[in-house]
Design a protein around this motif. Sequence first.
Motif, short mmCIF file in Angstrom:
data_model
loop_
_atom_site.label_atom_id
_atom_site.label_comp_id
_atom_site.label_asym_id
_atom_site.label_seq_id
_atom_site.Cartn_x
_atom_site.Cartn_y
_atom_site.Cartn_z
N GLU A 195 90.31 9.82 54.49
CA GLU A 195 91.56 10.47 54.90
C GLU A 195 92.52 9.48 55.55
N VAL A 196 91.97 8.43 56.17
CA VAL A 196 92.83 7.42 56.80
C VAL A 196 93.64 6.67 55.75
N ILE A 225 96.20 16.35 57.10
CA ILE A 225 95.31 15.29 57.60
C ILE A 225 95.33 15.24 59.13
N LEU A 226 96.51 15.36 59.72
CA LEU A 226 96.59 15.29 61.18
C LEU A 226 96.03 16.54 61.85
N MET A 286 93.10 17.66 61.13
CA MET A 286 91.65 17.47 61.18
C MET A 286 91.21 17.09 62.59
N MET A 327 90.78 13.03 64.35
CA MET A 327 91.48 12.10 63.47
C MET A 327 91.73 10.76 64.16
#
Length: 537
Positions: free
Chosen positions: A314-315, A396-397, A399, A402
Amino acid sequence: MGKTRFDANWLQKQDPNGSLYESYIIFNERSLAAGEVYCKICNRRKVTFANRGIASLHDHAKTSKHKDLANIYSSNQQLRLSSSSKVEVIPSRGNRDVSYEPQLSTQSTQPTMRLHVTDGSTLEKEVVWIIHSVMKYASFNSAGKDSKILKLIAPNDLNGFCLYRQKMTDMVNHAIGPYFRDLFLKDVRGEYYSLLFDETEGNNKQKELEVTVKYFSCHLDKVRFFRLESTFLGKATADILLGKIMRTLENAQLPLQNLVMMSRDGPKVNQSLERKINHKLIGERGFQLVSTGSCPAHIIHNAIKYALKEFGIEVSELAKVVYFYFDVPARWEDFVNNSKKKPKKFVKFVETRWVMLGNAAKVLMSNIDELYVLKSKLTHGTKKNLTYHEEAIVRILSMRGMKSMIQFVIDVCNDAEILIQYLESNEFILFRIHEKVKCFMTCWLAKIYDVDKIENVFTEKAIQSSHCKKVASVILPSAVCKFNDDEKVLTLLKEGLIKHVQTLISYLLANNIPHNFYYLFSFLKPSNIFLLIQRQK
């Protein structure tokens, strides 16, 4: 309305400066068909005559740039080419008439091409500045401005000093370049060397073969490399490549018997070429090239890729999405204006270089608070339909953990980047490669494996699941832990760490890293040799 055709009689006419057009106007069939000619003085600048005929040439000759370069071109202080066996001394300003005759070719019975200049002290200063420009990767287009600035600084010491793009190009191609090339060739002859070659497409859309030699210089006590030749290719079959490489070695007078290794890409034609060279070497010296397998740097990049798929992918997705989202100048300007501190510019991440994700992740971590503010605005804003990039940023953020995941990717990629830089170093430090690779792998294995059983992983070339520690005993990097004290998040991070490290190390071991070849080189270290002798006793 038709185009004006080129008239050869124009060349016999004088321009407004009193020079004949034939002295600097050049052309070919293609340029004439396009209604263009080139000015040799102005670095082959195009002059279009299709609409106004010779009037276009007159207007070009009146420009201030052409006049300045024409004065330089006609100056007696400049480098000259002569095909005569005798070099005449051309009068110069003052009483410093000096003639230099570096001979370019000594193997021909025809009159040799010679370079000569009339002022030796000026030439030395110009050569020093040219070498400085080349080493600093400065553009030759700035040579004219640099000359004017230097003359203003020291007008008395630089009397006659004058450089421009074409002069610097000629000096590098026909004088300075061949001089240093001869020095390199004299140094490499008699040494063992490696060849690096690659087929690439140049600006002219033709395929080129670049051949570079790399060797350890006993004279300089360091690894050196330089380009031997570039040759054009039509078809790139193994036989054609072999012929080009052999001809390159013959021109450089490098014996094939001293060839140790070849660096190449993975296409079938290159594999066939290596087999043909091995066949020739076996016939000439009795053994073939040294093989160390695939490039360790590529293997490490791919190991990081497969490990990230298990934990941390995801990064990389966030790094790509954020970069392209803020590639729009208006969005970036709004982001900067709405940030409490000045954010860093996001770094483009290329997937084939997975270790470089660490640099993009560092920028993400630096701007993470501002990104969370952006995520909040996108989530609670009035905008109903989010774009693909905006949806990805929010997803994504959102999650858990993170920040910790980004920091984890930074730690892994930083360690891998240090290792790759070490592998790509030009220093003669091969004996340390084995211990560096092993240290990198051991550092991460120790976080999930029993310390006393790690050595079994290297000897067996495999990871046994029975050696894994329990999740509770997994050691998370301290920088990762500082962002979370939630036990559930820490548990997820530990599970992800186990999957990541297992995949990373398993891929390296499956691709024969640490390689046995590097293990053999480790005995170049004197202390290891003494240990080996003691064990034999």
